[in-house]
Design a protein around this motif. Structure first.
Motif, short mmCIF file in Angstrom:
data_model
loop_
_atom_site.label_atom_id
_atom_site.label_comp_id
_atom_site.label_asym_id
_atom_site.label_seq_id
_atom_site.Cartn_x
_atom_site.Cartn_y
_atom_site.Cartn_z
N VAL A 54 -45.35 9.86 1.03
CA VAL A 54 -45.69 8.66 1.89
C VAL A 54 -44.56 8.75 3.17
N GLU A 55 -43.66 9.79 3.11
CA GLU A 55 -42.67 10.18 4.44
C GLU A 55 -42.62 11.53 4.61
N PRO A 56 -43.84 12.07 4.74
CA PRO A 56 -43.84 13.42 4.96
C PRO A 56 -42.96 14.17 6.05
N GLU A 57 -42.60 13.36 7.09
CA GLU A 57 -41.85 13.87 8.04
C GLU A 57 -40.35 13.93 7.74
N SER A 58 -40.09 13.53 6.68
CA SER A 58 -38.45 13.35 6.37
C SER A 58 -38.20 14.44 5.27
N THR A 59 -39.41 14.54 4.40
CA THR A 59 -38.85 15.46 3.20
C THR A 59 -40.19 16.04 2.65
N GLY A 60 -40.46 16.97 1.90
CA GLY A 60 -41.54 17.57 1.16
C GLY A 60 -41.06 18.52 0.30
N ILE A 61 -42.08 19.06 -0.37
CA ILE A 61 -41.95 19.98 -1.74
C ILE A 61 -41.83 21.38 -0.93
N GLY A 62 -41.67 21.51 0.40
CA GLY A 62 -41.37 22.59 0.75
C GLY A 62 -39.81 22.81 1.29
N GLY A 63 -38.93 21.94 0.78
CA GLY A 63 -37.74 21.70 1.37
C GLY A 63 -36.60 21.97 -0.03
N ASP A 64 -35.40 21.08 0.27
CA ASP A 64 -34.16 21.41 -0.52
C ASP A 64 -34.03 20.50 -1.32
N ARG A 153 -41.99 3.14 10.22
CA ARG A 153 -41.35 4.44 10.49
C ARG A 153 -42.35 5.88 10.55
N VAL A 154 -43.08 5.81 9.64
CA VAL A 154 -43.96 7.12 9.46
C VAL A 154 -44.81 7.25 10.87
N SER A 155 -45.28 6.09 11.07
CA SER A 155 -46.34 6.08 12.20
C SER A 155 -45.50 6.41 13.42
N THR A 156 -44.31 5.76 13.60
CA THR A 156 -43.52 6.07 14.87
C THR A 156 -43.26 7.58 14.86
N ASP A 157 -42.89 8.03 13.70
CA ASP A 157 -42.40 9.65 13.78
C ASP A 157 -43.74 10.25 13.88
N PHE A 158 -44.74 10.09 13.49
CA PHE A 158 -46.08 10.92 13.79
C PHE A 158 -46.26 10.75 15.16
N LYS A 159 -46.23 9.68 16.08
CA LYS A 159 -46.66 9.51 17.20
C LYS A 159 -45.61 10.51 18.14
N SER A 160 -44.49 10.33 17.87
CA SER A 160 -43.52 11.26 18.52
C SER A 160 -43.41 12.61 18.53
N ASN A 161 -44.43 13.07 17.46
CA ASN A 161 -44.49 14.27 17.11
C ASN A 161 -45.88 14.86 17.13
N GLU A 162 -46.71 14.28 17.89
CA GLU A 162 -48.15 14.49 18.27
C GLU A 162 -48.38 15.80 18.73
N ALA A 163 -47.71 16.18 19.67
CA ALA A 163 -47.81 17.54 20.43
C ALA A 163 -47.47 18.67 19.56
N LEU A 164 -46.56 18.44 18.62
CA LEU A 164 -46.25 19.10 17.47
C LEU A 164 -47.20 19.53 16.35
N LEU A 165 -47.75 18.49 16.20
CA LEU A 165 -48.67 18.55 15.11
C LEU A 165 -50.02 19.09 15.49
N LYS A 166 -50.32 18.58 16.77
CA LYS A 166 -51.53 19.47 17.59
C LYS A 166 -51.32 20.95 17.50
N GLY A 167 -50.20 21.33 17.79
CA GLY A 167 -49.91 22.99 17.85
C GLY A 167 -50.22 23.64 16.55
N CYS A 168 -50.20 23.07 15.54
CA CYS A 168 -50.40 23.80 14.37
C CYS A 168 -51.81 23.38 13.50
N PRO A 169 -52.67 24.23 13.53
CA PRO A 169 -54.02 24.00 12.74
C PRO A 169 -53.98 23.34 11.38
N ASN A 170 -52.96 24.11 10.77
CA ASN A 170 -52.88 22.99 9.25
C ASN A 170 -52.46 21.67 9.29
N ALA A 171 -51.20 21.69 10.31
CA ALA A 171 -50.72 20.24 10.48
C ALA A 171 -51.76 19.45 10.98
#
Length: 310
Positions: A54-64, A153-171
């Protein structure tokens, strides 16, 4: 007690336990685990797993994962676990120097560690939990499969990283399934993450560190120049470590040792503990300036000294 005429949140009180996360859904799941008879470790793992959805920009199963656990509140029996990811075995300083790589860019495969969190969850629940990891992962699986409402919070973080997300087909595929980012309050689904979590629930850590999940991750990273191998994933393992602590105004404060950054929190407390605070407004210019300057000093030491001792 706070001034109720001013904005802010009042303290929360409870009789039998508490859960604190940065997302209401994760907190609710942790509380539900406690109500069902789980202990603090069970609640923490279940809440963290939901947080990864639910807050994937903060943590994930690919982390620590760093953990400090006091069984039944016992300081004497306190344990700390370092489940932080390691660099691939081939990622030596010499390899980077020979190729003229002086910095690790954010989108570089060299910025990706071998994730430590899944191994940590399995180890900690087996040693200190009362419920099976498979059961603890069910809420996260359900939210990933059936959807969750995107928070402010998640919506705000998504929007601030939109260009980053668009740069990765998987994301883009995962976070912009309709060709755009989900709006605040809109339902978002992560079926691929649900499928991975289901595999882990059924097969444990090996479902993540061996087999098709590991092969998928490694092949993607290698296709972008990463040094990761299946052997790196198979060898991934966290370790129990000895907590470090300091005394602050009558309280003993514990942290995980480096490579965790908790030592810097203790350093900050050591700087602050002899500073007079009686009669000083905590949000005054004087107090804020002092804490900012202490922060500069502490973070300078972090950048110079804190690393993985291994």
């Amino acid at each position: 007690m706070r001034d109720l005429e001013k904005p802010g949140r009042s303290p929360a009180f409870g009789k039998h336990g508490m859960v604190a996360t940065s997302h209401a859904i994760s907190t609710a799941v942790g509380l539900d685990i406690l109500r069902r008879g789980g202990n603090a470790m069970d609640a923490a793992v279940a809440a963290c797993a939901v947080q990864c959805v639910v807050e994937p920009e903060s943590t994930g199963i690919g982390g620590d994962n760093f953990c400090i656990f006091a069984p039944e509140g016992s300081i004497k029996d306190m344990v700390a676990f370092n489940g932080s990811g390691r660099a691939p075995a081939a990622a030596t300083p010499e390899w980077y120097a020979d190729r003229g790589i002086a910095t690790i860019e954010r989108q570089s495969p060299h910025a990706v560690i071998v994730p430590g969190v899944i191994d940590a969850w399995e180890t900690l629940t087996k040693n200190h939990g009362t419920m099976d990891l498979a059961e603890l992962l069910q809420p996260a699986i359900e939210y990933a499969r059936d959807g969750y409402p995107v928070s402010s919070r998640v919506s705000t973080d998504f929007k601030s990283n939109e260009a980053l997300l668009k740069g990765c087909p998987n994301a883009t595929r995962v976070f912009m399934p309709a060709g755009r980012l989900p709006e605040c309050g809109e339902m978002h689904h992560q079926p691929a993450l649900a499928a991975t979590l289901e595999k882990i629930a059924k097969q444990g850590r090996d479902a993540f560190y061996t087999g098709e999940v590991a092969e998928d991750i490694v092949s993607f990273l290698q296709s972008h120049g990463g040094l990761h191998t299946l052997e790196d994933f198979k060898a991934a393992a966290g370790e129990y470590v000895t907590p470090i602590s300091t005394s602050y105004r009558g309280y003993d404060v514990y942290e995980c040792p480096p490579n965790g950054q908790g030592v810097i929190a203790l350093l900050l407390l050591n700087m602050l503990k002899d500073v007079p605070t009686d009669g000083v407004d905590p949000i005054s210019a004087e107090r804020l300036h002092m804490e900012i300057e202490f922060g500069r000093l502490a973070y300078q030491d972090r950048n110079i000294f804190v690393a993985d001792p291994n």
